[in-house]
Design a protein around this motif. Structure first.
Motif, short mmCIF file in Angstrom:
data_model
loop_
_atom_site.label_atom_id
_atom_site.label_comp_id
_atom_site.label_asym_id
_atom_site.label_seq_id
_atom_site.Cartn_x
_atom_site.Cartn_y
_atom_site.Cartn_z
N LEU A 187 25.39 -11.44 -61.54
CA LEU A 187 24.97 -12.75 -62.05
C LEU A 187 25.08 -12.80 -63.57
O LEU A 187 25.49 -13.81 -64.14
N MET A 188 24.73 -11.70 -64.23
CA MET A 188 24.73 -11.70 -65.71
C MET A 188 26.10 -11.40 -66.30
O MET A 188 26.47 -11.93 -67.34
N PHE A 189 26.86 -10.52 -65.64
CA PHE A 189 28.11 -10.05 -66.26
C PHE A 189 29.35 -10.38 -65.46
O PHE A 189 30.46 -10.07 -65.90
N GLY A 190 29.20 -10.98 -64.28
CA GLY A 190 30.36 -11.27 -63.45
C GLY A 190 30.89 -10.03 -62.76
O GLY A 190 30.35 -8.92 -62.93
N ILE A 191 31.95 -10.20 -61.99
CA ILE A 191 32.55 -9.07 -61.28
C ILE A 191 33.59 -8.44 -62.20
O ILE A 191 34.67 -9.00 -62.42
N SER A 192 33.25 -7.25 -62.74
CA SER A 192 34.13 -6.63 -63.73
C SER A 192 33.63 -5.22 -64.03
O SER A 192 32.59 -4.78 -63.53
N ASN A 193 34.39 -4.55 -64.88
CA ASN A 193 34.01 -3.21 -65.32
C ASN A 193 32.67 -3.18 -66.06
O ASN A 193 31.86 -2.28 -65.84
N PRO A 194 32.40 -4.14 -66.98
CA PRO A 194 31.11 -4.11 -67.67
C PRO A 194 29.91 -4.18 -66.70
O PRO A 194 28.92 -3.47 -66.89
N ALA A 195 30.01 -5.03 -65.67
CA ALA A 195 28.92 -5.09 -64.70
C ALA A 195 28.75 -3.75 -64.01
O ALA A 195 27.63 -3.27 -63.79
N SER A 198 32.52 -0.08 -56.89
CA SER A 198 33.87 -0.59 -56.63
C SER A 198 33.81 -1.95 -55.95
O SER A 198 34.74 -2.76 -56.06
N VAL A 199 32.68 -2.24 -55.28
CA VAL A 199 32.51 -3.53 -54.61
C VAL A 199 32.48 -4.66 -55.63
O VAL A 199 32.82 -5.80 -55.31
N ILE A 200 32.08 -4.37 -56.87
CA ILE A 200 32.01 -5.41 -57.89
C ILE A 200 33.08 -5.20 -58.96
O ILE A 200 32.89 -5.58 -60.10
N GLY A 201 34.18 -4.57 -58.57
CA GLY A 201 35.33 -4.52 -59.47
C GLY A 201 35.39 -3.33 -60.39
O GLY A 201 36.07 -3.39 -61.42
N ALA A 202 34.71 -2.20 -60.03
CA ALA A 202 34.76 -1.04 -60.91
C ALA A 202 36.13 -0.37 -60.89
O ALA A 202 36.50 0.31 -61.84
N GLY A 203 36.88 -0.53 -59.83
CA GLY A 203 38.18 0.13 -59.73
C GLY A 203 38.02 1.63 -59.54
O GLY A 203 36.96 2.13 -59.16
N GLY A 204 39.09 2.38 -59.81
CA GLY A 204 39.02 3.83 -59.72
C GLY A 204 39.02 4.35 -58.30
O GLY A 204 39.50 3.71 -57.36
N LEU A 205 38.44 5.54 -58.13
CA LEU A 205 38.46 6.20 -56.83
C LEU A 205 37.63 5.45 -55.79
O LEU A 205 37.98 5.44 -54.61
#
Length: 653
Positions: free
Chosen positions: A211-219, A293-300
């Motif tokens: 909610l605060m940071f969106g779906i992305s690496n920062p979140a 990874s469910v919120i866009g962390a990527g990686g393994l």
């Protein structure tokens, strides 16, 4: 009908009669009350079916929950609309988001700039210096797995997120822990917050930060930081408080200032314990960065997530192997650094030259690699195990898949479905009343009130049926886990050989991120609720076995010898002496087992377990934040209920 038999008094001397112990009926006490309460639940269910009770006594009315979800959706829409206009985001969250995203990108680019030979050499030299050559071999094996599986870049992305999150967690957590260690007021304020954070399942953390940071690496970085921070705060505070008072008084009497007392006495003496907190923070970060990874962390983690979505066990196994090696390597490095026992002994005069030589070697290797055009691990030097693993999975399905399927069907139709029907079909006031009664029996008034409010809140959130479905899955998996864990723990406590065999296996299992446990469960049971229960069972079993084993081994030898000298059999010693005296450890085992089962059952939504976990994933995928947030809060409420009930009786009882 149960009866209580009174044994005649035994005289211990002339004129002194010692009352003989009264034999307790197995149907007396807390368990009898629990049976009566569960009987009330069954009666409520039958009455609702036979008499067709009014609608207000049926499923929880969802009007309030639907209104709440609509309001949460409107909040999310406002956030999306005003993310680039509102001062709250323009001067607040967006700065944090950009800062964290930049940090992750910079670390990732630095790892790419180093090239893979440089990363391997730097990691090996740093590990050798702080943890010795044996741990260096583990780190080299981890790097080899990253490269040979073709997941080098994904591993570096995951490593960047872990480094960013852990650094932030330590920068905030260690000073906060030091403050809590020196101030009773701060410690009292921080402790309930840490308790709450540590009973929250990992999935429940995701929605608020999206909610605060969106779906992305920062979140992903923020949620990983917050999830990983409690251990370092708690353990640092405990370490500071545990410093020998004699040393503090001696230093104070010599006129040391508070700053000198902290930097010269408290921190050096608490260093080893604080490093244990750092180790726990890193391991939690490894677990969370995979889930994120469910919120866009990527990686393994994303590699596993995508493979599970396609039910490709081979691909999931490859990525899971890389995560396992990453977790084991980081655990061994930080564990060995904390002990400081295997680090090479280098004379003080040679430390700087050795450091310079190592740095020079890294620079030379990086330059040579850059000149040769080497950056990531070469694609030609990879070994795919997807095909063999998928073939093995097919063979496994052909050989024991039928038996596993029969066992799964029996569990599903014979236990899980009836229990789910009981919880969802019983009038909700009866369920809330039963939860309060169970809380009263095992915890007292406050726990009864907490239990009732927790379940009532799940209904008010509009997710009553899925909450009861999740609760049924947790109860079934927890019952199997605790039954097997207690039996194996008792056997381990009675056999040093079995305990020695189990110890490294349990250590390795407790190192693995929970996400990884879904892979073998899917390979054996396919998609559905049963693989989620199987993964929860495997995930929660190690701490139960370990705590039961430790609790029984910690029973006073004198008490066991006294019972044995009176002619007690091994069974009597176990049931009348060891198990009662080990009750605190057994209660802790039950508590930890149930909480870990809850965490994994919720995560089982990724393999078709449905219920609250699915609502969270659906809310994230479809931007239905109202449903996702309500389900996340319901998971927290279930965790609060199960945790308080299994913590045992408090003084207010």
């Amino acid at each position: 009908m149960a009866t209580t038999t009174t044994i005649p008094s035994i005289r211990s001397g002339p004129g002194h009669a010692v009352p003989a112990p009264r034999r307790r009926s197995p149907f007396s006490g807390d368990w009898a009350r629990l049976g009566a309460v569960l009987g009330l639940l069954v009666v409520g269910f039958l009455v609702s079916r036979v008499l067709n009770v009014p609608a207000w006594l049926g499923p929880f009315p969802d009007a309030f929950g639907q209104a709440l979800m609509a309001r949460l959706d409107s909040v999310y829409e406002w956030v999306v609309t005003n993310r680039n206009n509102s001062p709250l985001f323009v001067y607040g969250f967006n700065y944090v988001s950009v800062g964290l995203g930049t940090a992750v990108v910079v670390i990732t680019q630095a790892l790419v700039l180093l090239t893979w030979p440089g990363v391997v050499l730097l990691g090996a030299l740093a590990t050798w210096r702080v943890a010795g050559w044996r741990v260096t071999l583990v780190v080299l094996a981890a790097f080899a797995v990253f490269g040979l599986t073709g997941l080098w870049y994904e591993a570096m992305t995951t490593l960047s997120l872990i480094i960013t999150s852990v650094l932030i967690a330590l920068v905030i957590g260690i000073p906060l822990g030091v403050w809590a260690g020196q101030s009773d007021r701060v410690h009292a304020a921080v402790r309930p917050v840490l308790d709450f954070m540590q009973i929250m399942p990992a999935f429940a953390y995701l929605l608020p930060f999206v909610l605060m940071f969106g779906i992305s690496n920062p979140a992903a970085a923020v949620v990983t930081t917050v999830y990983a921070m409690p251990p370092v705060v708690r353990i640092t505070a405990m370490a500071i408080r545990g410093v020998d008072q004699g040393a503090i008084e001696a230093t104070t009497s010599l006129g040391s200032t508070p700053w000198q007392l902290l930097t010269k006495v408290r921190l050096p003496m608490a260093k080893r314990t604080i490093l244990l907190g750092v180790n726990q923070t890193i391991m939690l970060a490894v677990s969370m960065v995979v889930i994120a990874s469910v919120i866009g962390a990527g990686g393994l983690g994303d590699a596993i997530y995508q493979a599970l979505a396609k039910v490709n066990v081979g691909q999931a196994f490859e990525a899971g192997l890389a995560i396992v090696m990453l977790a084991i390597a980081m655990d061994r490095v930080t564990g060995a650094a904390g002990h400081g026992e295997h680090a090479p002994e280098i004379p003080r005069r040679l430390r700087l030259p050795v450091l310079g030589a190592g740095a020079l070697a890294v620079v030379v290797v990086v330059l040579l690699a850059r000149l040769a055009g080497v950056a990531n691990w070469p694609d030609a030097v990879t070994v795919s195990i997807v095909g063999p693993v998928n073939s093995l999975e097919a063979g496994l399905q052909a050989s024991i898949g039928g038996i596993a399927s029969i066992g799964g069907d029996v569990l599903l139709h014979g236990v899980l479905n009836p229990l789910t029907a009981l919880l969802t079909g019983t009038p909700w006031p009866v369920v809330v009343l039963v939860a309060a009664a169970i809380g009263w029996i095992f915890g007292g008034r406050r726990v009864a009130l907490t239990s009732a409010l927790a379940l009532l809140t799940t209904g008010l959130l509009g997710v009553w049926e899925n909450s009861m479905n999740t609760l049924a899955q947790v109860l079934v998996a927890a019952a199997i886990t605790i039954a097997v864990g207690v039996v194996v723990g008792v056997l381990a406590a009675r056999s040093d050989g079995l305990a020695a065999v189990l110890r490294p296996i349990l250590d390795a299992m407790q190192t693995l991120p929970p996400f990884v446990y879904l892979i073998p469960a899917v390979a054996l049971f396919g998609i559905g609720r049963i693989p989620a229960l199987a993964a929860a069972f495997i995930f929660a079993l190690p701490p139960v076995i370990r705590l039961v084993n430790d609790g029984l081994r910690g029973v006073s030898v004198a008490a066991v010898e006294a019972a044995t000298s009176q002619g007690s059999t091994r069974w009597q010693v176990l049931t009348k002496v060891q198990l009662p005296l080990a009750r605190p450890s057994l209660l802790l085992a039950v508590n930890q087992g149930i909480m870990m089962v809850l965490a994994m059952v919720v995560m089982g939504a990724l393999v078709g377990a449905g219920s609250l976990g699915y609502d969270v994933v659906f809310g994230l995928a479809q931007n239905d934040l109202g449903l996702g947030l309500a389900s996340g809060l319901a998971i927290v409420c279930l965790g609060l209920f199960l945790d308080r009930v299994t913590q045992g009786r408090r003084s207010d009882a």
